[in-house]
Design a protein around this motif. Structure first.
Motif, PDB file in Angstrom:
ATOM      1  N   TRP A  68       3.311  -3.075 -12.284  1.00  0.00           N
ATOM      2  CA  TRP A  68       3.263  -3.968 -11.121  1.00  0.00           C
ATOM      3  C   TRP A  68       4.573  -4.685 -10.859  1.00  0.00           C
ATOM      4  N   LYS A  69       5.277  -4.978 -11.922  1.00  0.00           N
ATOM      5  CA  LYS A  69       6.570  -5.647 -11.738  1.00  0.00           C
ATOM      6  C   LYS A  69       7.519  -4.712 -10.977  1.00  0.00           C
ATOM      7  N   PHE A  70       7.492  -3.456 -11.400  1.00  0.00           N
ATOM      8  CA  PHE A  70       8.312  -2.446 -10.735  1.00  0.00           C
ATOM      9  C   PHE A  70       7.898  -2.309  -9.271  1.00  0.00           C
ATOM     10  N   LEU A  71       6.596  -2.253  -9.034  1.00  0.00           N
ATOM     11  CA  LEU A  71       6.097  -2.113  -7.658  1.00  0.00           C
ATOM     12  C   LEU A  71       6.497  -3.302  -6.797  1.00  0.00           C
ATOM     13  N   ALA A  72       6.417  -4.489  -7.412  1.00  0.00           N
ATOM     14  CA  ALA A  72       6.779  -5.697  -6.669  1.00  0.00           C
ATOM     15  C   ALA A  72       8.242  -5.633  -6.226  1.00  0.00           C
ATOM     16  N   LEU A  73       9.083  -5.158  -7.120  1.00  0.00           N
ATOM     17  CA  LEU A  73      10.512  -5.012  -6.789  1.00  0.00           C
ATOM     18  C   LEU A  73      10.717  -3.910  -5.753  1.00  0.00           C
ATOM     19  N   LYS A  74      10.090  -2.774  -6.035  1.00  0.00           N
ATOM     20  CA  LYS A  74      10.292  -1.580  -5.227  1.00  0.00           C
ATOM     21  C   LYS A  74       9.819  -1.785  -3.780  1.00  0.00           C
TER      22      LYS A  74
ATOM     23  N   ALA B  22       0.835  -1.206   0.000  1.00  0.00           N
ATOM     24  CA  ALA B  22       0.000   0.000   0.000  1.00  0.00           C
ATOM     25  C   ALA B  22       0.869   1.256   0.000  1.00  0.00           C
ATOM     26  N   GLN B  23       1.918   1.236   0.788  1.00  0.00           N
ATOM     27  CA  GLN B  23       2.832   2.391   0.845  1.00  0.00           C
ATOM     28  C   GLN B  23       3.478   2.639  -0.514  1.00  0.00           C
ATOM     29  N   CYS B  24       3.906   1.550  -1.127  1.00  0.00           N
ATOM     30  CA  CYS B  24       4.580   1.643  -2.414  1.00  0.00           C
ATOM     31  C   CYS B  24       3.621   2.175  -3.487  1.00  0.00           C
ATOM     32  N   ILE B  25       2.392   1.700  -3.458  1.00  0.00           N
ATOM     33  CA  ILE B  25       1.404   2.152  -4.439  1.00  0.00           C
ATOM     34  C   ILE B  25       1.067   3.619  -4.208  1.00  0.00           C
ATOM     35  N   GLU B  26       1.037   3.992  -2.955  1.00  0.00           N
ATOM     36  CA  GLU B  26       0.773   5.394  -2.622  1.00  0.00           C
ATOM     37  C   GLU B  26       1.851   6.302  -3.239  1.00  0.00           C
ATOM     38  N   MET B  27       3.077   5.811  -3.235  1.00  0.00           N
ATOM     39  CA  MET B  27       4.192   6.603  -3.763  1.00  0.00           C
ATOM     40  C   MET B  27       4.243   6.606  -5.286  1.00  0.00           C
ATOM     41  N   HIS B  28       3.994   5.441  -5.882  1.00  0.00           N
ATOM     42  CA  HIS B  28       4.250   5.305  -7.316  1.00  0.00           C
ATOM     43  C   HIS B  28       2.991   5.115  -8.155  1.00  0.00           C
ATOM     44  N   GLY B  29       1.850   4.928  -7.512  1.00  0.00           N
ATOM     45  CA  GLY B  29       0.627   4.711  -8.266  1.00  0.00           C
ATOM     46  C   GLY B  29       0.414   3.248  -8.612  1.00  0.00           C
ATOM     47  N   PRO B  30      -0.849   2.868  -8.869  1.00  0.00           N
ATOM     48  CA  PRO B  30      -1.179   1.455  -9.111  1.00  0.00           C
ATOM     49  C   PRO B  30      -0.941   1.032 -10.554  1.00  0.00           C
ATOM     50  N   THR B  31       0.258   1.204 -11.046  1.00  0.00           N
ATOM     51  CA  THR B  31       0.627   0.723 -12.383  1.00  0.00           C
ATOM     52  C   THR B  31       2.040   0.135 -12.307  1.00  0.00           C
TER      53      THR B  31
ATOM     54  N   TRP C   3      -3.974  -5.766  -4.608  1.00  0.00           N
ATOM     55  CA  TRP C   3      -4.453  -4.390  -4.584  1.00  0.00           C
ATOM     56  C   TRP C   3      -5.895  -4.313  -5.074  1.00  0.00           C
ATOM     57  N   LEU C   4      -6.157  -4.934  -6.208  1.00  0.00           N
ATOM     58  CA  LEU C   4      -7.475  -4.820  -6.817  1.00  0.00           C
ATOM     59  C   LEU C   4      -8.560  -5.476  -5.969  1.00  0.00           C
ATOM     60  N   ASN C   5      -8.224  -6.585  -5.360  1.00  0.00           N
ATOM     61  CA  ASN C   5      -9.256  -7.349  -4.664  1.00  0.00           C
ATOM     62  C   ASN C   5      -9.339  -7.082  -3.167  1.00  0.00           C
ATOM     63  N   TYR C   6      -8.348  -6.399  -2.639  1.00  0.00           N
ATOM     64  CA  TYR C   6      -8.333  -6.282  -1.179  1.00  0.00           C
ATOM     65  C   TYR C   6      -7.926  -4.910  -0.661  1.00  0.00           C
ATOM     66  N   LEU C   7      -6.860  -4.338  -1.223  1.00  0.00           N
ATOM     67  CA  LEU C   7      -6.283  -3.131  -0.620  1.00  0.00           C
ATOM     68  C   LEU C   7      -6.873  -1.827  -1.137  1.00  0.00           C
ATOM     69  N   ARG C   8      -7.465  -1.863  -2.310  1.00  0.00           N
ATOM     70  CA  ARG C   8      -8.022  -0.641  -2.879  1.00  0.00           C
ATOM     71  C   ARG C   8      -8.947   0.038  -1.871  1.00  0.00           C
ATOM     72  N   PRO C   9      -8.812   1.368  -1.702  1.00  0.00           N
ATOM     73  CA  PRO C   9      -9.568   2.047  -0.647  1.00  0.00           C
ATOM     74  C   PRO C   9     -11.077   2.060  -0.872  1.00  0.00           C
ATOM     75  N   ASP C  10     -11.505   1.932  -2.108  1.00  0.00           N
ATOM     76  CA  ASP C  10     -12.954   2.035  -2.375  1.00  0.00           C
ATOM     77  C   ASP C  10     -13.641   0.679  -2.430  1.00  0.00           C
ATOM     78  N   ILE C  11     -12.949  -0.336  -1.962  1.00  0.00           N
ATOM     79  CA  ILE C  11     -13.551  -1.681  -1.975  1.00  0.00           C
ATOM     80  C   ILE C  11     -14.699  -1.742  -0.974  1.00  0.00           C
ATOM     81  N   LYS C  12     -15.812  -2.297  -1.444  1.00  0.00           N
ATOM     82  CA  LYS C  12     -16.959  -2.541  -0.579  1.00  0.00           C
ATOM     83  C   LYS C  12     -16.946  -4.030  -0.275  1.00  0.00           C
TER      84      LYS C  12
END
Length: 210
Positions: free
Chosen positions: A40-46, A29-38, A60-69
DNA sequence: AAATGCGCCAACCGCGTGCGC
DNA sequence: AGCGCACGCGGTTGGCGCATT
């Protein structure tokens, strides 16, 4: 919820698999906050997580996204899922796109767990519209396949409907590009919001009228 | 109380598509 | 045109937890 354990395969020795821990969630979540949800390979490394990009994206899509109901699919939502499935078949991402805050995975699971039997029962009842009848007659098989193999009048109707769905998605994907950094080109189910729902409402109203 | 069955759902996998080189 | 990479989608798997026996 503790689910899958790490696999014993050699690939699993290199990459972490199975259930996500709270710590992993936080890092991602921290990493996505910094770099955005695109990227993914880079995010996984980072993020320093020993996970593949695919796994990070899914989490992210199924669990961490803030707007998940989560949980408690309402009667209205259930009805919508049934109708949309009758219309679109197993196009879970499209169906999810019409249900704000719901993920394709959640809807797929809900369908398999709750609605499959219900839908089978409903299939035996008369369809409310010609489009639905056509789709039922094709037994919810892939629409494009049907189009490709047959040029019946029904197929023409299906082509129209498929194209309309496509057009709607393209409309959504190009909308609001100025509010999300602009690097999310594809349809983002987190952003279609009430606009998507409005189309569904309109469509279903028309369907009921016909 | 223990064993068994079954439903739910998070996560993985394979395939298709789009895009850049 | 062909190739490789990144990503998205739908199908499937498998562990947990609850219900039943």
């Amino acid at each position: 919820m503790a689910k899958r354990l790490s696999s014993s395969s050699s690939a699993a020795a290199a990459l972490n698999k199975g259930s996500w821990t709270a710590d992993e969630d936080r890092k991602l979540a921290q990493c996505i906050e910094m770099h955005g949800p695109t990227r993914w390979k880079f995010l996984a490394l980072k993020s320093g997580l020993n996970r593949c990009g695919k796994s990070c994206r899914l989490r992210w899509l199924n669990y961490l996204r803030p707007d998940i109901k989560r949980g408690n699919i309402s009667d209205a939502e259930e009805d919508l899922i049934l109708r949309l499935h009758r219309l679109l078949g197993n196009r879970w991402s499209l169906i999810a796109g019409r249900l704000p805050g719901r993920t394709d995975n959640e809807i797929k699971n809900y369908w398999n767990a709750h609605l499959r039997k219900k839908a089978k029962l409903m299939e035996k009842l008369p369809a409310p519209s010609s489009t639905a009848t056509i789709l039922q007659d094709n037994n919810n098989e892939d629409r494009e396949k049907t189009v490709g193999s047959s040029c019946s009048t029904g197929a023409v109707e299906i082509i129209k409907e498929t194209q309309e769905s496509k057009d709607r998605d393209e409309y959504w994907s190009s909308d609001d590009d100025d509010d999300g950094g602009g690097d999310v080109e594809r349809f983002d189910s987190s952003r279609k919001g009430t606009k998507g729902l409005n189309w569904v409402k309109t469509f279903l109203e028309l369907e009921e009228e016909s």
